[in-house]
Motif scaffolding. Sequence first.
Motif, PDB file in Angstrom:
ATOM      1  N   LEU A  24      17.287  10.203   3.664  1.00 37.84           N
ATOM      2  CA  LEU A  24      17.050  11.644   3.678  1.00 37.84           C
ATOM      3  C   LEU A  24      16.720  12.166   2.287  1.00 37.84           C
ATOM      4  N   THR A  25      17.470  11.734   1.284  1.00 37.24           N
ATOM      5  CA  THR A  25      17.289  12.258  -0.070  1.00 37.24           C
ATOM      6  C   THR A  25      16.460  11.355  -0.974  1.00 37.24           C
ATOM      7  N   ASP A  26      16.422  10.057  -0.681  1.00 39.29           N
ATOM      8  CA  ASP A  26      15.757   9.097  -1.570  1.00 39.29           C
ATOM      9  C   ASP A  26      14.496   8.481  -0.969  1.00 39.29           C
ATOM     10  N   GLY A  27      14.211   8.796   0.281  1.00 42.25           N
ATOM     11  CA  GLY A  27      13.131   8.099   0.982  1.00 42.25           C
ATOM     12  C   GLY A  27      11.730   8.557   0.622  1.00 42.25           C
ATOM     13  N   ASN A  28      11.602   9.540  -0.286  1.00 42.58           N
ATOM     14  CA  ASN A  28      10.271  10.032  -0.625  1.00 42.58           C
ATOM     15  C   ASN A  28       9.577   9.176  -1.680  1.00 42.58           C
ATOM     16  N   VAL A  29      10.240   8.106  -2.121  1.00 38.14           N
ATOM     17  CA  VAL A  29       9.621   7.208  -3.092  1.00 38.14           C
ATOM     18  C   VAL A  29       8.426   6.511  -2.448  1.00 38.14           C
ATOM     19  N   GLU A  30       7.364   6.290  -3.218  1.00 38.37           N
ATOM     20  CA  GLU A  30       6.169   5.667  -2.651  1.00 38.37           C
ATOM     21  C   GLU A  30       6.377   4.172  -2.466  1.00 38.37           C
ATOM     22  N   MET A  31       5.684   3.616  -1.506  1.00 35.62           N
ATOM     23  CA  MET A  31       5.696   2.173  -1.291  1.00 35.62           C
ATOM     24  C   MET A  31       4.965   1.476  -2.441  1.00 35.62           C
ATOM     25  N   PRO A  32       5.225   0.183  -2.638  1.00 32.59           N
ATOM     26  CA  PRO A  32       4.549  -0.535  -3.736  1.00 32.59           C
ATOM     27  C   PRO A  32       3.037  -0.471  -3.622  1.00 32.59           C
ATOM     28  N   CYS A  33       2.364  -0.503  -4.765  1.00 30.94           N
ATOM     29  CA  CYS A  33       0.905  -0.477  -4.780  1.00 30.94           C
ATOM     30  C   CYS A  33       0.345  -1.791  -4.240  1.00 30.94           C
ATOM     31  N   HIS A  34      -0.965  -1.877  -4.147  1.00 29.91           N
ATOM     32  CA  HIS A  34      -1.621  -3.059  -3.597  1.00 29.91           C
ATOM     33  C   HIS A  34      -1.258  -4.302  -4.411  1.00 29.91           C
ATOM     34  N   HIS A  35      -1.126  -5.447  -3.728  1.00 26.28           N
ATOM     35  CA  HIS A  35      -0.648  -6.657  -4.403  1.00 26.28           C
ATOM     36  C   HIS A  35      -1.584  -7.132  -5.513  1.00 26.28           C
ATOM     37  N   SER A  36      -2.865  -6.783  -5.427  1.00 26.94           N
ATOM     38  CA  SER A  36      -3.794  -7.224  -6.470  1.00 26.94           C
ATOM     39  C   SER A  36      -3.436  -6.618  -7.823  1.00 26.94           C
ATOM     40  N   LEU A  37      -2.832  -5.420  -7.796  1.00 29.12           N
ATOM     41  CA  LEU A  37      -2.409  -4.789  -9.050  1.00 29.12           C
ATOM     42  C   LEU A  37      -1.170  -5.480  -9.618  1.00 29.12           C
ATOM     43  N   TRP A  38      -0.261  -5.883  -8.740  1.00 30.11           N
ATOM     44  CA  TRP A  38       0.925  -6.617  -9.187  1.00 30.11           C
ATOM     45  C   TRP A  38       0.532  -7.977  -9.771  1.00 30.11           C
ATOM     46  N   ASP A  39      -0.509  -8.566  -9.216  1.00 27.32           N
ATOM     47  CA  ASP A  39      -0.871  -9.934  -9.597  1.00 27.32           C
ATOM     48  C   ASP A  39      -1.908 -10.007 -10.717  1.00 27.32           C
ATOM     49  N   ALA A  40      -2.333  -8.856 -11.227  1.00 27.31           N
ATOM     50  CA  ALA A  40      -3.353  -8.862 -12.274  1.00 27.31           C
ATOM     51  C   ALA A  40      -2.874  -9.665 -13.486  1.00 27.31           C
ATOM     52  N   PRO A  41      -3.645 -10.667 -13.919  1.00 27.18           N
ATOM     53  CA  PRO A  41      -3.194 -11.541 -15.018  1.00 27.18           C
ATOM     54  C   PRO A  41      -3.223 -10.881 -16.387  1.00 27.18           C
ATOM     55  N   THR A  42      -4.080  -9.845 -16.555  1.00 32.04           N
ATOM     56  CA  THR A  42      -4.188  -9.175 -17.847  1.00 32.04           C
ATOM     57  C   THR A  42      -4.264  -7.666 -17.630  1.00 32.04           C
TER      58      THR A  42
END
Length: 345
Positions: A24-42
């Motif tokens: 109710l109070t904390d659920g407005n956080v966004e989901m993780p961004c696309h995995h390609s951004l997490w995996d970017a090597p540089t």
Amino acid sequence: MYGYIYFCNLASILYGYASGFSMLTDGNVEMPCHHSLWDAPTAESWREDANTRDSGSPLRLKDAVSRLLDGTIASDVPEEYWEWDPYSCCVAVNAVSIYISHMTQGLYILGEGSDFAQTNSFQVSDITSQMEMAISRCLQLIKDARARADESYTWDETEGPLLFNSLALLRVSYCRIMTRAESASRGMLFRMDENENEQSIQQFLSEPMEWTKYLNRAVSVALEGILIPTRIGSSLVRKTAAFTWAIEHAFAGWDSILLLTKWLHAKETLQRRGVALDEADSQIVKRVRDMLAEDIESDDSDASLAATLTRSWAGFYDDTWVWGVTPKMGRMLRQLAKHYENTAK
């Protein structure tokens, strides 16, 4: 916030506490961004990818959980944001697990302290069905994430374990749903100071099991988790799990072994009183005996099956685990095994 969700869920599993995370109070956080951004090597490759897609996500965690709970889809979120990578799956599964914990504790309190469960049995059944459906949707979510990603990506050293860990959490959630009162007693067992182990074990064993139509289903799911090391190779798991498996598996195994062995102990007690096992019970007992036969050489057919399994599983916790909490689990399981044995005499 993701780390906070993760920690809250693990603490809830181990101690039975109500989670500090609130949808109710904390659920407005966004989901993780696309995995390609997490995996970017540089940094440069990250910027290039961020130019072609948003660095954030319009999908909020509460919307993701709503879809898993009742199929509700936020119409203003593009379809591509509903296709989650393993990390996003892990975040969503932890959030659903916390939701189930809150609902389970609420139903337990209502059942214990009022006549709500009797006068509103259909509502309680509907809530249980909704939570069970959420588990099914989470399982499908994991299957879809596995199918979408390239095999070399999904099961590398990071992504594969995330889905494996999520499955462990779902087993705990399912057993919570199906064994509300018993789930509460499992949570109480670890709260006590280690000097009070005897008292906490006696309290755990004194809590009666609810012989509902759901109990055997929960026990069967717990057994599936217990069978994993045997299928992989028990000796191998004992020596390598500490270094390759996340702590979710230690906690999920703890929850499963407590439920399964307490059920076995109760059935053995009934058998000593002359009560025969039905076919479903006999199948579960047979699977446990077959599993132990692969790991333990013993001709003592009169030994407590619950004690034998508990002592065998303790070895997974106090052998090579690097987590500080697991040796205590091993010691408590060995003490619990002695109680099973003494009661069986």
